[in-house]
Design a protein around this motif. Structure first.
Motif, PDB file in Angstrom:
ATOM      1  N   ASN A 140      29.718   9.365 -74.168  1.00  0.00           N
ATOM      2  CA  ASN A 140      31.158   9.294 -73.983  1.00  0.00           C
ATOM      3  C   ASN A 140      31.818   8.473 -75.089  1.00  0.00           C
ATOM      4  O   ASN A 140      33.036   8.463 -75.220  1.00  0.00           O
ATOM      5  CB  ASN A 140      31.451   8.665 -72.627  1.00  0.00           C
ATOM      6  CG  ASN A 140      32.553   9.394 -71.886  1.00  0.00           C
ATOM      7  OD1 ASN A 140      33.303  10.154 -72.494  1.00  0.00           O
ATOM      8  ND2 ASN A 140      32.649   9.161 -70.604  1.00  0.00           N
ATOM      9  N   LYS A 141      31.018   7.789 -75.868  1.00  0.00           N
ATOM     10  CA  LYS A 141      31.555   6.869 -76.866  1.00  0.00           C
ATOM     11  C   LYS A 141      32.536   7.533 -77.844  1.00  0.00           C
ATOM     12  O   LYS A 141      33.627   6.996 -78.057  1.00  0.00           O
ATOM     13  CB  LYS A 141      30.417   6.178 -77.616  1.00  0.00           C
ATOM     14  CG  LYS A 141      30.812   4.834 -78.152  1.00  0.00           C
ATOM     15  CD  LYS A 141      29.598   4.008 -78.530  1.00  0.00           C
ATOM     16  CE  LYS A 141      30.053   2.634 -78.944  1.00  0.00           C
ATOM     17  NZ  LYS A 141      29.023   1.625 -78.833  1.00  0.00           N
ATOM     18  N   PRO A 142      32.161   8.679 -78.448  1.00  0.00           N
ATOM     19  CA  PRO A 142      33.134   9.314 -79.353  1.00  0.00           C
ATOM     20  C   PRO A 142      34.434   9.674 -78.632  1.00  0.00           C
ATOM     21  O   PRO A 142      35.510   9.594 -79.226  1.00  0.00           O
ATOM     22  CB  PRO A 142      32.424  10.589 -79.814  1.00  0.00           C
ATOM     23  CG  PRO A 142      31.006  10.428 -79.476  1.00  0.00           C
ATOM     24  CD  PRO A 142      30.888   9.406 -78.401  1.00  0.00           C
ATOM     25  N   ASN A 143      34.325  10.047 -77.353  1.00  0.00           N
ATOM     26  CA  ASN A 143      35.543  10.376 -76.595  1.00  0.00           C
ATOM     27  C   ASN A 143      36.443   9.153 -76.467  1.00  0.00           C
ATOM     28  O   ASN A 143      37.659   9.253 -76.557  1.00  0.00           O
ATOM     29  CB  ASN A 143      35.187  10.866 -75.195  1.00  0.00           C
ATOM     30  CG  ASN A 143      34.396  12.162 -75.223  1.00  0.00           C
ATOM     31  OD1 ASN A 143      34.512  12.933 -76.176  1.00  0.00           O
ATOM     32  ND2 ASN A 143      33.590  12.387 -74.211  1.00  0.00           N
ATOM     33  N   LEU A 144      35.804   8.013 -76.255  1.00  0.00           N
ATOM     34  CA  LEU A 144      36.588   6.789 -76.115  1.00  0.00           C
ATOM     35  C   LEU A 144      37.243   6.404 -77.431  1.00  0.00           C
ATOM     36  O   LEU A 144      38.367   5.916 -77.462  1.00  0.00           O
ATOM     37  CB  LEU A 144      35.701   5.648 -75.615  1.00  0.00           C
ATOM     38  CG  LEU A 144      35.167   5.828 -74.191  1.00  0.00           C
ATOM     39  CD1 LEU A 144      34.259   4.673 -73.818  1.00  0.00           C
ATOM     40  CD2 LEU A 144      36.307   5.925 -73.202  1.00  0.00           C
ATOM     41  N   SER A 145      36.542   6.663 -78.527  1.00  0.00           N
ATOM     42  CA  SER A 145      37.137   6.372 -79.835  1.00  0.00           C
ATOM     43  C   SER A 145      38.366   7.237 -80.048  1.00  0.00           C
ATOM     44  O   SER A 145      39.370   6.808 -80.628  1.00  0.00           O
ATOM     45  CB  SER A 145      36.137   6.634 -80.958  1.00  0.00           C
ATOM     46  OG  SER A 145      34.987   5.880 -80.750  1.00  0.00           O
ATOM     47  N   MET A 146      38.264   8.477 -79.561  1.00  0.00           N
ATOM     48  CA  MET A 146      39.393   9.402 -79.671  1.00  0.00           C
ATOM     49  C   MET A 146      40.588   8.861 -78.864  1.00  0.00           C
ATOM     50  O   MET A 146      41.731   8.905 -79.305  1.00  0.00           O
ATOM     51  CB  MET A 146      38.928  10.738 -79.086  1.00  0.00           C
ATOM     52  CG  MET A 146      39.636  11.947 -79.558  1.00  0.00           C
ATOM     53  SD  MET A 146      38.569  13.404 -79.397  1.00  0.00           S
ATOM     54  CE  MET A 146      38.337  13.528 -77.635  1.00  0.00           C
ATOM     55  N   LEU A 147      40.277   8.328 -77.688  1.00  0.00           N
ATOM     56  CA  LEU A 147      41.295   7.743 -76.825  1.00  0.00           C
ATOM     57  C   LEU A 147      41.952   6.541 -77.495  1.00  0.00           C
ATOM     58  O   LEU A 147      43.159   6.344 -77.422  1.00  0.00           O
ATOM     59  CB  LEU A 147      40.615   7.285 -75.533  1.00  0.00           C
ATOM     60  CG  LEU A 147      41.409   7.361 -74.256  1.00  0.00           C
ATOM     61  CD1 LEU A 147      41.715   8.803 -73.932  1.00  0.00           C
ATOM     62  CD2 LEU A 147      40.614   6.735 -73.128  1.00  0.00           C
ATOM     63  N   LYS A 148      41.117   5.770 -78.165  1.00  0.00           N
ATOM     64  CA  LYS A 148      41.626   4.582 -78.850  1.00  0.00           C
ATOM     65  C   LYS A 148      42.606   4.989 -79.954  1.00  0.00           C
ATOM     66  O   LYS A 148      43.671   4.404 -80.104  1.00  0.00           O
ATOM     67  CB  LYS A 148      40.459   3.800 -79.445  1.00  0.00           C
ATOM     68  CG  LYS A 148      40.880   2.515 -80.109  1.00  0.00           C
ATOM     69  CD  LYS A 148      39.718   1.836 -80.781  1.00  0.00           C
ATOM     70  CE  LYS A 148      40.230   0.750 -81.698  1.00  0.00           C
ATOM     71  NZ  LYS A 148      39.147   0.159 -82.482  1.00  0.00           N
TER      72      LYS A 148
ATOM     73  N   ILE B 134      44.792  12.199 -69.134  1.00  0.00           N
ATOM     74  CA  ILE B 134      43.494  12.433 -69.775  1.00  0.00           C
ATOM     75  C   ILE B 134      42.428  11.576 -69.105  1.00  0.00           C
ATOM     76  O   ILE B 134      41.336  12.042 -68.791  1.00  0.00           O
ATOM     77  CB  ILE B 134      43.577  12.156 -71.293  1.00  0.00           C
ATOM     78  CG1 ILE B 134      44.374  13.272 -71.972  1.00  0.00           C
ATOM     79  CG2 ILE B 134      42.178  12.061 -71.915  1.00  0.00           C
ATOM     80  CD1 ILE B 134      44.742  12.999 -73.409  1.00  0.00           C
ATOM     81  N   ILE B 135      42.761  10.316 -68.846  1.00  0.00           N
ATOM     82  CA  ILE B 135      41.772   9.436 -68.207  1.00  0.00           C
ATOM     83  C   ILE B 135      41.517   9.866 -66.759  1.00  0.00           C
ATOM     84  O   ILE B 135      40.387   9.947 -66.306  1.00  0.00           O
ATOM     85  CB  ILE B 135      42.233   7.962 -68.242  1.00  0.00           C
ATOM     86  CG1 ILE B 135      42.384   7.501 -69.692  1.00  0.00           C
ATOM     87  CG2 ILE B 135      41.225   7.071 -67.508  1.00  0.00           C
ATOM     88  CD1 ILE B 135      42.942   6.106 -69.848  1.00  0.00           C
ATOM     89  N   ILE B 136      42.588  10.200 -66.038  1.00  0.00           N
ATOM     90  CA  ILE B 136      42.412  10.545 -64.620  1.00  0.00           C
ATOM     91  C   ILE B 136      41.697  11.890 -64.452  1.00  0.00           C
ATOM     92  O   ILE B 136      40.793  12.033 -63.643  1.00  0.00           O
ATOM     93  CB  ILE B 136      43.773  10.623 -63.900  1.00  0.00           C
ATOM     94  CG1 ILE B 136      44.451   9.261 -63.916  1.00  0.00           C
ATOM     95  CG2 ILE B 136      43.610  11.097 -62.466  1.00  0.00           C
ATOM     96  CD1 ILE B 136      45.882   9.282 -63.415  1.00  0.00           C
ATOM     97  N   LYS B 137      42.097  12.877 -65.273  1.00  0.00           N
ATOM     98  CA  LYS B 137      41.616  14.233 -64.988  1.00  0.00           C
ATOM     99  C   LYS B 137      40.495  14.729 -65.893  1.00  0.00           C
ATOM    100  O   LYS B 137      39.684  15.534 -65.467  1.00  0.00           O
ATOM    101  CB  LYS B 137      42.795  15.225 -65.094  1.00  0.00           C
ATOM    102  CG  LYS B 137      43.852  15.002 -64.028  1.00  0.00           C
ATOM    103  CD  LYS B 137      45.092  15.840 -64.251  1.00  0.00           C
ATOM    104  CE  LYS B 137      44.891  17.293 -63.912  1.00  0.00           C
ATOM    105  NZ  LYS B 137      46.158  18.057 -64.089  1.00  0.00           N
TER     106      LYS B 137
END
Lengths: 200, 248
Positions: free
Chosen positions: B111-119, B189-192
């Motif tokens: 999930n790390k790359p996804n979190l970077s995208m979120l950041k 995005i975070i919720i769904k």
């Protein structure tokens, strides 16, 4: 975009261990259905008419006899993977087991092992149920995420601007995402586009 | 209910803890014992009537005392808006950024790359919000104070007249929307859509902070759009009329 869930089987000595492993697997973002058996005998019976992809077996459940019975499944299918679960100093000599999961390690280490075990699983299988988007909407979402304007999309897909705008309104209504940057993240998360295709 | 000056400040917080952030913006610390709103405000040099109008309009959306709020000097309103801007940019946004960073540091899954995208998404949002706020602080609010001064002194010169003709406060009302959409998307995005995270507590903290920020920003825009804009608009009209009749 409906995908099959992974099917995982557990043969573990107690309920605590089984709850813990299921939680860790789910926390890794793996969406799976679980079946559990108290011993290898029942597992073998189950395997005669089911084909799970992952089988976790605790070392205490393994005997030379039942190992022989299991060995007939070795190499039978590429998609079937056996994992041996055990406390530290777990020996890993049997060819049957593609991975071992050492439950004495700390949480982070165990997570890493699980991530490694499930590495071959396509990210698509890990995510997200049906989106409710039509194939046409997915096509348009893809173009939007790649940074194309409405005009470019209409030319590319040979549809009118009006149609593009209607599709975009529907996509936003279905997904609850309004901005292009937000739609792009959605598209990457769902493998509609590759992260390398966009400047993130 | 409506808060009045003789209610205890401690009760205000018991009734609606969301108002804690407002107290902070007025630089009112906790520890008020049994003192009333009026007493606490006076001891911290805060205009009690203005404070009451702000907390009431935050507490109850249907209570919007436009006429009352419009009675306060623009200087007071501008100072409050500036404090609010600082609260967003110097406190709230960096705090949420810190949480997102912590989420990334703690993540060992794919999930790390996804979190970077979120950041990255949040950083872009911060950038947009910052530009919007900077424009208000450097252009809109100084303009408002200039109008206020001219209005009080009952004089208007040609440069100010030209300025009003070129840029009216009403132009600024339209500029709020885009920033809000991004915040809305981030929550969804975070919720769904984001694959479940290991650190659920931290994830919930971030979501709650985003909800609070969104609500706070909405209330903030409401004060700008329904108090500041109409008030300045009215002054602009009177000043313009005065200038034109002087010339004519």
């Amino acid at each position: 975009m409906i995908r099959d869930k992974l099917h995982i089987v557990l043969v573990l000595p107690n309920i605590m261990e089984s709850i813990a492993i299921k939680k860790l697997i789910t926390d890794c973002g793996i969406i799976a259905g679980f079946s559990e058996f108290p011993d290898i005998h029942q597992l073998i019976h189950y395997l005669s008419n089911h084909s799970p992809q992952y089988i976790f077996i605790h070392q205490s459940k393994i005997t030379p006899e039942n190992l022989d019975n299991l060995n007939m499944y070795n190499g039978k299918s590429e998609s079937l993977c056996f994992i041996k679960v055990g406390e530290s100093q777990i020996n890993h000599t049997e060819k049957l087991f593609r991975h071992v999961l050492d439950t004495q390690k700390n949480e982070n280490e165990i997570m890493k092992q699980i991530v490694h075990i499930f590495e071959p699983v396509q990210p698509a299988t890990r995510l997200i149920e049906a989106t409710g988007l039509s194939q046409r909407e997915i096509d348009i979402l893809k173009q939007v995420a790649l940074g194309m304007t409405n005009k470019e999309i209409s030319e590319h897909l040979h549809i009118s601007m009006h149609t593009v705008i209607t599709h975009r309104k529907n996509i936003t209504a279905k997904l609850g995402i309004k901005t292009i940057a937000g739609l792009t993240i959605y598209a990457v998360l769902n493998n509609i586009i590759n992260p390398e295709d966009v400047e993130m | 209910m409506q808060f009045t000056r003789d209610i205890k400040m401690a009760d205000v917080i018991h009734i609606n803890y969301m108002l804690l952030t407002i107290l902070k913006r007025f630089n009112i610390p906790l520890g008020f014992g049994d003192k009333t709103i009026e007493k606490v405000c006076r001891s911290h040099d805060v205009n009690t009537d203005f404070f009451l109008e702000i907390i009431n309009s935050f507490h109850d959306k249907s209570y919007f005392p436009e006429q009352n709020l419009k009675a306060f000097s623009l200087e007071l309103i501008v100072k409050y808006l500036r404090n609010t801007h600082d609260y967003y940019m110097l406190e709230k946004i960096p705090e949420i950024e810190g949480y997102i960073e912590e989420l990334i540091q703690n993540c060992v899954t794919e999930n790390k790359p996804n979190l970077s995208m979120l950041k990255k998404f949040f950083t872009d949002y911060k950038q947009e919000l910052n530009e919007h706020i900077k424009k208000e602080d450097e252009m809109v609010l100084p303009y408002v104070l200039e109008i206020d001064k001219a209005y009080k002194n009952n004089t208007i010169d040609k440069p100010l007249y030209d300025k009003i003709k070129n840029y009216s406060i009403n132009d600024y009302e339209d500029e709020h929307e885009n920033v809000e959409d991004k915040l809305f998307d981030l929550k969804n995005i975070i919720i769904k859509y984001l694959p479940p995270l290991q650190n659920k507590n931290l994830c919930n903290t971030i979501l709650i902070e985003l909800f609070l920020l969104e609500r706070d920003l909405n209330d903030h825009s409401r004060i700008e759009d329904t108090v500041l804009v109409p008030k300045v608009d009215q002054m602009e009209q009177e000043l313009t009329k005065m200038y034109e009749s002087d010339q004519g």
